[in-house]
Design an enzyme around this catalytic site. Structure first.
Site, PDB file in Angstrom:
ATOM      1  N   SER A   1       7.337   4.173  -6.109  1.00 34.23           N
ATOM      2  CA  SER A   1       6.653   3.016  -5.252  1.00 34.23           C
ATOM      3  C   SER A   1       7.199   1.695  -5.685  1.00 34.23           C
ATOM      4  CB  SER A   1       5.128   2.913  -5.361  1.00 34.23           C
ATOM      5  OG  SER A   1       4.747   2.972  -6.698  1.00 34.23           O
TER       6      SER A   1
ATOM      7  N   HIS B   1       9.876   6.752   0.145  1.00 32.19           N
ATOM      8  CA  HIS B   1       8.667   6.445  -0.228  1.00 32.19           C
ATOM      9  C   HIS B   1       7.539   6.580   0.747  1.00 32.19           C
ATOM     10  CE1 HIS B   1       5.720   2.859  -1.432  1.00 32.19           C
ATOM     11  NE2 HIS B   1       5.563   4.139  -2.039  1.00 32.19           N
TER      12      HIS B   1
ATOM     13  N   ASN C   1       4.802  -2.550  -1.125  1.00 33.33           N
ATOM     14  CA  ASN C   1       4.159  -2.957  -2.364  1.00 33.33           C
ATOM     15  C   ASN C   1       4.660  -4.303  -2.719  1.00 33.33           C
ATOM     16  OD1 ASN C   1       2.835  -0.755  -2.710  1.00 33.33           O
ATOM     17  ND2 ASN C   1       4.465   0.690  -3.472  1.00 33.33           N
TER      18      ASN C   1
END
Ligand code: CAA
Length: 291
Positions: free
Chosen positions: A119, A140, A190
């Site tokens: 991630s 991902h 993220n």
């Protein structure tokens, strides 16, 4: 090269979801882990999750039987050497991922595409330590994998176009949507999501709100399906902290400073749902805020 078989490394939260969607899409899946118990648990969970899709009319009983028949497990990493595509979904620690690649590479077919579900770790750096940086990519998935529509595709500096195109086709075949991200710390999702979660923890730390008011504010005020603290517990507070550290170190900007309260929860072993306690306590009938 047509991809037909997929090796999944890691039978945890992400690995079992990845095995689930690939098997349902018709790929032969070989899943590995260091523990037989983890593999057995993952297969049982996939069975339960596909059954849920059957009961909601999203898959048929025949689809389920065929998918379960396509999933095999092994404790030997080397067995994945003959698969066409490998997806590494082990613990989010660079040393662990590197050690896995070192053990796997001597057994891997020369044309196998190697990917990591990391991630936040640099794809270029992971790739540089393999024998095939041009056939290496970030792949991902979002949690829960069977439900979330997005997959981030991250090219390292050396990734070649056929490898990227092959993964674009794979994403289409599993019925998901790809977003391409450049290889910078934490990519797209993220890079945006974790500072929001970290800010929610600061909001709690500074007493601006409590767990309940912060989550209600964001759920009802911005239509997020989960509040940021509930989502942090769902993702795992150790993962959230690890990603904030990657952002802080990789971008050298104090705006990514992990909240001391997040560090404190991780030090306590209160990692969220997976350990029974995080910003909520899950050990009773209903989750109870811990602050
Ligand atoms: N397998 C299969 N289906 C599942 C499932 C699973 N593991 N979990 C849930 N579902 C299905 C349910 O069957 C249900 O299907 P229908 O729509 O057909 O009824 C649907 O998903 C919704 O589930 P529920 O009704 O049980 O629960 P919900 O409405 O509260 O939704 C949720 C649950 C989908 C998890 C929702 O709360 C949500 O979207 N939360 C946010 C999730 C999120 O943001 N994920 C990304 C995290 S970031 C990340 O993963 C990246 C990273 O690197 C950290």
């Amino acid at each position: 090269m047509a991809i037909q078989s997929v090796g999944v490394i890691g039978a945890g939260q992400m690995g079992n979801g990845i095995a689930h969607v690939f098997a349902l899409a018709g790929y032969d899946v070989l899943m590995t882990d260091i523990s037989q118990e983890a593999l057995d648990k993952a297969v049982a969970l996939i069975d339960k999750n596909i059954e849920r899709q059957v009961s909601r009319g999203k898959a048929t009983a025949e689809d389920k039987a065929a998918a379960m028949g396509r999933i095999k497990t092994t404790l030997k990493l080397a067995d994945l050497g003959k698969t066409d595509l490998v997806i590494e979904a082990a613990t989010e620690r660079e040393t662990v991922k590197q050690a896995i690649f070192e053990d796997l590479l001597p057994h891997l077919k020369h044309d196998t595409i190697l990917t990591s579900n990391t991630s936040s770790i640099s794809i270029t750096r992971l790739a540089s330590r393999t024998d095939r940086p041009e056939k290496f990519m970030g792949f991902h998935f979002m949690n829960p994998v069977p439900v979330m529509q997005l997959v981030e595709l991250i090219r390292g500096i050396a990734t070649d176009e056929p490898t990227y195109q092959a993964l674009v086709e794979v994403v289409e075949r599993i019925g998901k949507t790809a977003a391409s991200a450049e290889d910078f710390p934490a990519f797209i999702v993220n890079r945006i999501l974790m500072p929001m979660i970290n800010e929610a923890v600061y909001t709690l730390y500074e007493g601006v709100g409590n767990v309940k008011s912060i989550d209600s504010a964001m759920k009802l005020g911005t239509n997020h399906p989960m509040g940021p603290l509930e989502l942090a517990d769902f993702i795992g507070l150790d993962t959230c902290l690890a990603i904030m550290n990657v952002l802080h170190e990789g971008l050298a900007d104090t705006k990514y400073r992990p909240c001391p309260l997040l560090t404190k929860y991780v030090e306590a072993g209160w990692l969220g749902r997976k350990t029974g306690r995080g910003f909520y306590d899950y050990r009773g009938e209903e989750p109870v805020p811990t602050r």
